[in-house]
Design a protein around this motif. Structure first.
Motif, PDB file in Angstrom:
ATOM      1  N   GLU A   1       0.936 -44.044  37.083  1.00  0.00           N
ATOM      2  CA  GLU A   1      -0.269 -43.974  36.257  1.00  0.00           C
ATOM      3  C   GLU A   1      -0.448 -45.318  35.559  1.00  0.00           C
TER       4      GLU A   1
ATOM      5  N   TRP B   1      -1.149 -45.892  29.035  1.00  0.00           N
ATOM      6  CA  TRP B   1      -2.224 -45.497  28.129  1.00  0.00           C
ATOM      7  C   TRP B   1      -1.751 -45.582  26.691  1.00  0.00           C
TER       8      TRP B   1
ATOM      9  N   PHE C   1      -2.316 -43.999  23.424  1.00  0.00           N
ATOM     10  CA  PHE C   1      -2.948 -42.792  22.889  1.00  0.00           C
ATOM     11  C   PHE C   1      -3.403 -42.966  21.446  1.00  0.00           C
TER      12      PHE C   1
ATOM     13  N   ASN D   1      -6.649 -44.722  22.180  1.00  0.00           N
ATOM     14  CA  ASN D   1      -7.394 -44.056  23.255  1.00  0.00           C
ATOM     15  C   ASN D   1      -7.961 -45.064  24.256  1.00  0.00           C
TER      16      ASN D   1
ATOM     17  N   TRP E   1      -0.038 -38.573  32.382  1.00  0.00           N
ATOM     18  CA  TRP E   1      -0.905 -37.645  33.116  1.00  0.00           C
ATOM     19  C   TRP E   1      -1.106 -36.347  32.331  1.00  0.00           C
TER      20      TRP E   1
ATOM     21  N   ARG F   1      -0.699 -35.701  29.015  1.00  0.00           N
ATOM     22  CA  ARG F   1      -1.461 -35.873  27.773  1.00  0.00           C
ATOM     23  C   ARG F   1      -2.943 -36.105  28.064  1.00  0.00           C
ATOM     24  N   LYS F   2      -3.249 -36.916  29.081  1.00  0.00           N
ATOM     25  CA  LYS F   2      -4.658 -37.162  29.412  1.00  0.00           C
ATOM     26  C   LYS F   2      -5.319 -35.894  29.937  1.00  0.00           C
TER      27      LYS F   2
ATOM     28  N   LYS G   1      -6.125 -33.573  27.065  1.00  0.00           N
ATOM     29  CA  LYS G   1      -7.178 -34.068  26.173  1.00  0.00           C
ATOM     30  C   LYS G   1      -8.545 -34.154  26.852  1.00  0.00           C
ATOM     31  N   THR G   2      -8.590 -33.976  28.170  1.00  0.00           N
ATOM     32  CA  THR G   2      -9.854 -34.044  28.909  1.00  0.00           C
ATOM     33  C   THR G   2     -10.424 -32.636  29.057  1.00  0.00           C
TER      34      THR G   2
END
Length: 139
Positions: free
Chosen positions: A23, A26, A28, A31, A52, A54-55, A58-59
């Motif tokens: 990945e 990121w 966080f 953001n 992966w 956490r994203k 949050k999506t």
């Protein structure tokens, strides 16, 4: 008499390839992608799965055309409900598992906990993966 070389040679050979997840790193807190000297960074293994997970959590599910309809969570459906803490914990656990279980590297989940402070719901758990345990806190 059995010809061992012929017998062993007749067994089908199949190889199992375990892919290592990758990945983009990121940040966080901000953001945004984590850049070093203006360059994207790649993380692998457990760190990639952490990104992966956490994203994905949050999506919002089925909102963005860039993602499949399987990607994302419906945790926002708990906002504004007046459910008991036990029902919130049960529903959030179900929603989290539905979200993360689409990743073939994730095999299970344990140590699931929910904390509610005023109107804020935070979730922590351990994802069981083919790369090892991944601890997710304060999602």
């Amino acid at each position: 008499m059995v010809d061992l070389i012929t017998t062993v040679g007749s067994f089908p050979t199949t190889e199992t390839t375990i892919t290592v997840p990758k990945e983009f790193a990121w940040d966080f807190d901000n953001n945004d992608f984590l850049l070093v000297d203006g360059k994207f960074q790649i993380v692998t293994g457990k760190e990639a799965l952490k990104v992966w997970i956490r994203k994905a959590l949050k999506t919002p599910n089925s909102i963005y055309a860039a993602y499949s309809t399987d990607y994302g969570s419906n945790l926002d459906s708990l906002v504004g409900t007046r459910l008991s803490i036990s029902l919130i914990e049960s529903e959030s656990k179900r929603i989290v598992w539905e979200c993360i279980s689409i990743n073939t590297h994730i095999t299970g989940m344990n140590n699931f906990s929910v904390n509610t402070t005023k109107d804020i719901l935070t979730i922590s758990f351990t994802a069981l993966t083919d790369q090892g345990e991944v601890t997710i806190t304060n999602v």
